[in-house]
Scaffold this active site. Sequence first.
Site, PDB file in Angstrom:
ATOM      1  N   THR A 144       0.694  -1.095  -0.123  1.00  0.00           N
ATOM      2  CA  THR A 144      -0.012  -0.060  -0.030  1.00  0.00           C
ATOM      3  C   THR A 144       0.949   1.096  -0.039  1.00  0.00           C
ATOM      4  O   THR A 144       1.767   1.073   0.687  1.00  0.00           O
ATOM      5  CB  THR A 144      -0.977  -0.162   1.313  1.00  0.00           C
ATOM      6  OG1 THR A 144      -1.713   1.189   1.045  1.00  0.00           O
ATOM      7  CG2 THR A 144      -0.324   0.066   2.532  1.00  0.00           C
ATOM      8  N   GLY A 200      -2.165   5.800   6.141  1.00  0.00           N
ATOM      9  CA  GLY A 200      -3.333   5.682   7.235  1.00  0.00           C
ATOM     10  C   GLY A 200      -3.554   4.057   7.371  1.00  0.00           C
ATOM     11  O   GLY A 200      -3.499   3.413   8.531  1.00  0.00           O
ATOM     12  N   LYS A 201      -3.524   3.266   6.232  1.00  0.00           N
ATOM     13  CA  LYS A 201      -3.643   1.846   6.184  1.00  0.00           C
ATOM     14  C   LYS A 201      -2.427   1.203   6.461  1.00  0.00           C
ATOM     15  O   LYS A 201      -2.556   0.158   7.311  1.00  0.00           O
ATOM     16  CB  LYS A 201      -3.840   1.675   4.605  1.00  0.00           C
ATOM     17  CG  LYS A 201      -5.337   0.802   4.385  1.00  0.00           C
ATOM     18  CD  LYS A 201      -4.986   0.294   2.885  1.00  0.00           C
ATOM     19  CE  LYS A 201      -6.195   0.863   2.005  1.00  0.00           C
ATOM     20  NZ  LYS A 201      -6.333   0.153   0.866  1.00  0.00           N
ATOM     21  N   ASP A 225      -7.701  -4.081   0.368  1.00  0.00           N
ATOM     22  CA  ASP A 225      -8.469  -3.470  -0.366  1.00  0.00           C
ATOM     23  C   ASP A 225      -9.657  -3.208   0.453  1.00  0.00           C
ATOM     24  O   ASP A 225     -10.234  -4.093   0.921  1.00  0.00           O
ATOM     25  CB  ASP A 225      -8.791  -3.909  -1.903  1.00  0.00           C
ATOM     26  CG  ASP A 225      -9.012  -2.727  -2.752  1.00  0.00           C
ATOM     27  OD1 ASP A 225      -8.492  -2.163  -3.180  1.00  0.00           O
ATOM     28  OD2 ASP A 225     -10.501  -2.860  -2.953  1.00  0.00           O
ATOM     29  N   PHE A 261      -8.221   7.852   9.366  1.00  0.00           N
ATOM     30  CA  PHE A 261      -8.209   8.271   8.208  1.00  0.00           C
ATOM     31  C   PHE A 261      -9.268   8.135   7.339  1.00  0.00           C
ATOM     32  O   PHE A 261     -10.440   7.745   7.805  1.00  0.00           O
ATOM     33  CB  PHE A 261      -7.041   7.410   7.516  1.00  0.00           C
ATOM     34  CG  PHE A 261      -7.045   6.219   7.134  1.00  0.00           C
ATOM     35  CD1 PHE A 261      -6.997   5.068   8.316  1.00  0.00           C
ATOM     36  CD2 PHE A 261      -7.664   5.830   5.728  1.00  0.00           C
ATOM     37  CE1 PHE A 261      -7.104   3.940   7.738  1.00  0.00           C
ATOM     38  CE2 PHE A 261      -7.706   4.212   5.489  1.00  0.00           C
ATOM     39  CZ  PHE A 261      -7.641   3.437   6.413  1.00  0.00           C
ATOM     40  N   TYR A 297     -12.855   7.862   5.439  1.00  0.00           N
ATOM     41  CA  TYR A 297     -14.074   8.026   6.020  1.00  0.00           C
ATOM     42  C   TYR A 297     -14.306   7.981   7.489  1.00  0.00           C
ATOM     43  O   TYR A 297     -15.502   8.236   7.981  1.00  0.00           O
ATOM     44  CB  TYR A 297     -15.097   7.439   5.256  1.00  0.00           C
ATOM     45  CG  TYR A 297     -14.925   7.872   3.707  1.00  0.00           C
ATOM     46  CD1 TYR A 297     -15.688   8.668   2.965  1.00  0.00           C
ATOM     47  CD2 TYR A 297     -14.013   6.841   2.711  1.00  0.00           C
ATOM     48  CE1 TYR A 297     -15.726   8.776   1.751  1.00  0.00           C
ATOM     49  CE2 TYR A 297     -13.905   7.189   1.576  1.00  0.00           C
ATOM     50  CZ  TYR A 297     -14.724   8.036   1.005  1.00  0.00           C
ATOM     51  OH  TYR A 297     -14.658   8.387  -0.394  1.00  0.00           O
ATOM     52  N   HIS A 329     -13.527  -3.315  10.566  1.00  0.00           N
ATOM     53  CA  HIS A 329     -13.494  -4.215   9.206  1.00  0.00           C
ATOM     54  C   HIS A 329     -11.882  -4.861   9.012  1.00  0.00           C
ATOM     55  O   HIS A 329     -11.781  -5.996   8.939  1.00  0.00           O
ATOM     56  CB  HIS A 329     -13.710  -3.675   7.815  1.00  0.00           C
ATOM     57  CG  HIS A 329     -13.048  -2.161   7.733  1.00  0.00           C
ATOM     58  ND1 HIS A 329     -12.954  -1.325   8.695  1.00  0.00           N
ATOM     59  CD2 HIS A 329     -12.541  -1.729   6.725  1.00  0.00           C
ATOM     60  CE1 HIS A 329     -12.309  -0.317   8.099  1.00  0.00           C
ATOM     61  NE2 HIS A 329     -11.894  -0.584   6.904  1.00  0.00           N
ATOM     62  N   ARG A 330     -10.912  -4.078   9.058  1.00  0.00           N
ATOM     63  CA  ARG A 330      -9.610  -4.533   8.793  1.00  0.00           C
ATOM     64  C   ARG A 330      -9.049  -5.499   9.969  1.00  0.00           C
ATOM     65  O   ARG A 330      -8.416  -6.592   9.653  1.00  0.00           O
ATOM     66  CB  ARG A 330      -8.499  -3.418   8.783  1.00  0.00           C
ATOM     67  CG  ARG A 330      -7.164  -3.392   8.161  1.00  0.00           C
ATOM     68  CD  ARG A 330      -6.561  -2.330   7.897  1.00  0.00           C
ATOM     69  NE  ARG A 330      -7.309  -1.888   6.795  1.00  0.00           N
ATOM     70  CZ  ARG A 330      -8.006  -0.607   6.725  1.00  0.00           C
ATOM     71  NH1 ARG A 330      -8.116   0.054   7.871  1.00  0.00           N
ATOM     72  NH2 ARG A 330      -8.511  -0.145   5.527  1.00  0.00           N
TER      73      ARG A 330
HETATM   74  P1  IMP Z   1      -7.957   1.385  -1.678  1.00  0.00           P
HETATM   75  O1  IMP Z   1      -8.365   0.052  -0.843  1.00  0.00           O
HETATM   76  O2  IMP Z   1      -6.608   1.562  -1.586  1.00  0.00           O
HETATM   77  O3  IMP Z   1      -8.847   1.320  -2.947  1.00  0.00           O
HETATM   78  O4  IMP Z   1      -8.662   2.672  -0.795  1.00  0.00           O
HETATM   79  C1  IMP Z   1      -9.650   2.284   0.008  1.00  0.00           C
HETATM   80  C2  IMP Z   1     -10.286   3.738   0.670  1.00  0.00           C
HETATM   81  O5  IMP Z   1     -11.410   3.334   1.373  1.00  0.00           O
HETATM   82  C3  IMP Z   1      -9.388   4.591   1.292  1.00  0.00           C
HETATM   83  O6  IMP Z   1      -8.675   5.397   0.839  1.00  0.00           O
HETATM   84  C4  IMP Z   1     -10.360   5.224   2.523  1.00  0.00           C
HETATM   85  O7  IMP Z   1     -10.610   6.078   1.699  1.00  0.00           O
HETATM   86  C5  IMP Z   1     -11.422   4.276   2.531  1.00  0.00           C
HETATM   87  N1  IMP Z   1     -11.254   3.416   3.842  1.00  0.00           N
HETATM   88  C6  IMP Z   1     -10.894   1.904   3.894  1.00  0.00           C
HETATM   89  N2  IMP Z   1     -10.515   1.668   5.094  1.00  0.00           N
HETATM   90  C7  IMP Z   1     -10.883   2.842   5.818  1.00  0.00           C
HETATM   91  C8  IMP Z   1     -11.042   2.816   7.340  1.00  0.00           C
HETATM   92  O8  IMP Z   1     -10.681   2.044   8.252  1.00  0.00           O
HETATM   93  N3  IMP Z   1     -11.282   4.211   7.579  1.00  0.00           N
HETATM   94  C9  IMP Z   1     -11.653   5.106   6.796  1.00  0.00           C
HETATM   95  N4  IMP Z   1     -11.416   4.893   5.409  1.00  0.00           N
HETATM   96  C10 IMP Z   1     -11.263   3.660   5.053  1.00  0.00           C
END
Ligand code: IMP
Length: 218
Positions: free
Chosen positions: A22, A26-27, A83, A167, A169, A203-204
Site C-alpha cells: 500500500t 493511514g492503512k 483493499d 483516516f 471516511y 473491518h480490517r
Molecule cells: P483502496 O483500498 O486503496 O482502494 O482505498 C480504500 C479507501 O477506502 C481508502 O482510501 C479510504 O478512503 C477508505 N477506507 C478504507 N478503510 C478505511 C478505514 O478504516 N477508515 C476510513 N476509510 C477507509
Amino acid sequence: MISEGQGPSAGRRLSGRIVAATHNVGKLREIQELLGLYRVDAIGAGCLGLNEPEETGFTFSDNAVLKAEAAARAAGEAALADDSGLCVAALGGAPGVHSARWAGEARDFAGAMARIEEELLSAGAPRPWRAHFISALALAWPDGRTDVFEGRVDGELVFPPRGSRGFGYDPIFRPDGHSRTFGEMFAEEKHGLPSDGSLALSHRARAFQKLARRFLQF
Ligand code: IMP
C-alpha cells in the site's frame, strides 16, 4: 522473511518482515499496528520503490489479490494488501471499490464525505443512513500462492463529520453499539481486538483476525 512449515498453507507461518502493498499511510499504519502484535514488521511498498498497480478489479478481493501479487512478485517476498472501502446502503453500495477515487488525486476526504451527504440528501434517503466498511486482505506468498480474508463492520453515517483520528471516511462512520465515530477513537479502540479471541471491531481487524488464526502466532 517467512518461515514456512512442511506442506501447503496449513503449516505456513509469517514471521520477521512482510511487504505491505500500500501507498496509503493511514492503512500502512494500521497494518503495522496489527502485525506488530505478532512481532512481524511491515515495510510499505512506497519505501521499496514499488509501483502501485491499477485497481481494475470489480470486487475488494480482486483488487487486494492484484496488489498483493504485484508486490510479492516485484519484491520477491511475501506481501500483504488491503483493499477496502465504505459502502452506503442508500447509494447502492457506493462509493465501495471507488472509495479512494471519490477523494481524487488530492485525497480530499472532506470533499468525498460532503459528496456522500449531498447524494443522500438529494436522493431523499430516509435516516438512519446505514453503511458498512469492508476490508479484503490478500496475503501473497513468494511461491505464487495467495490467501484472502474478508472483514466487515456495520454502522451509521453521521454528519457533520466527528473526530480527527484515523483516516479516510472514519469521521462519518459510527459502528453499531458505539456512540463515537471511528474518527473519534484511538487506534486500539478502532481495531477493538479482544484478548479472548472474540470479534474485533474494525473491518480490517476482523479480516486480520482470520489471517492471524491461520498464519501468525504469539
Ligand atoms: P483502496 O483500498 O486503496 O482502494 O482505498 C480504500 C479507501 O477506502 C481508502 O482510501 C479510504 O478512503 C477508505 N477506507 C478504507 N478503510 C478505511 C478505514 O478504516 N477508515 C476510513 N476509510 C477507509
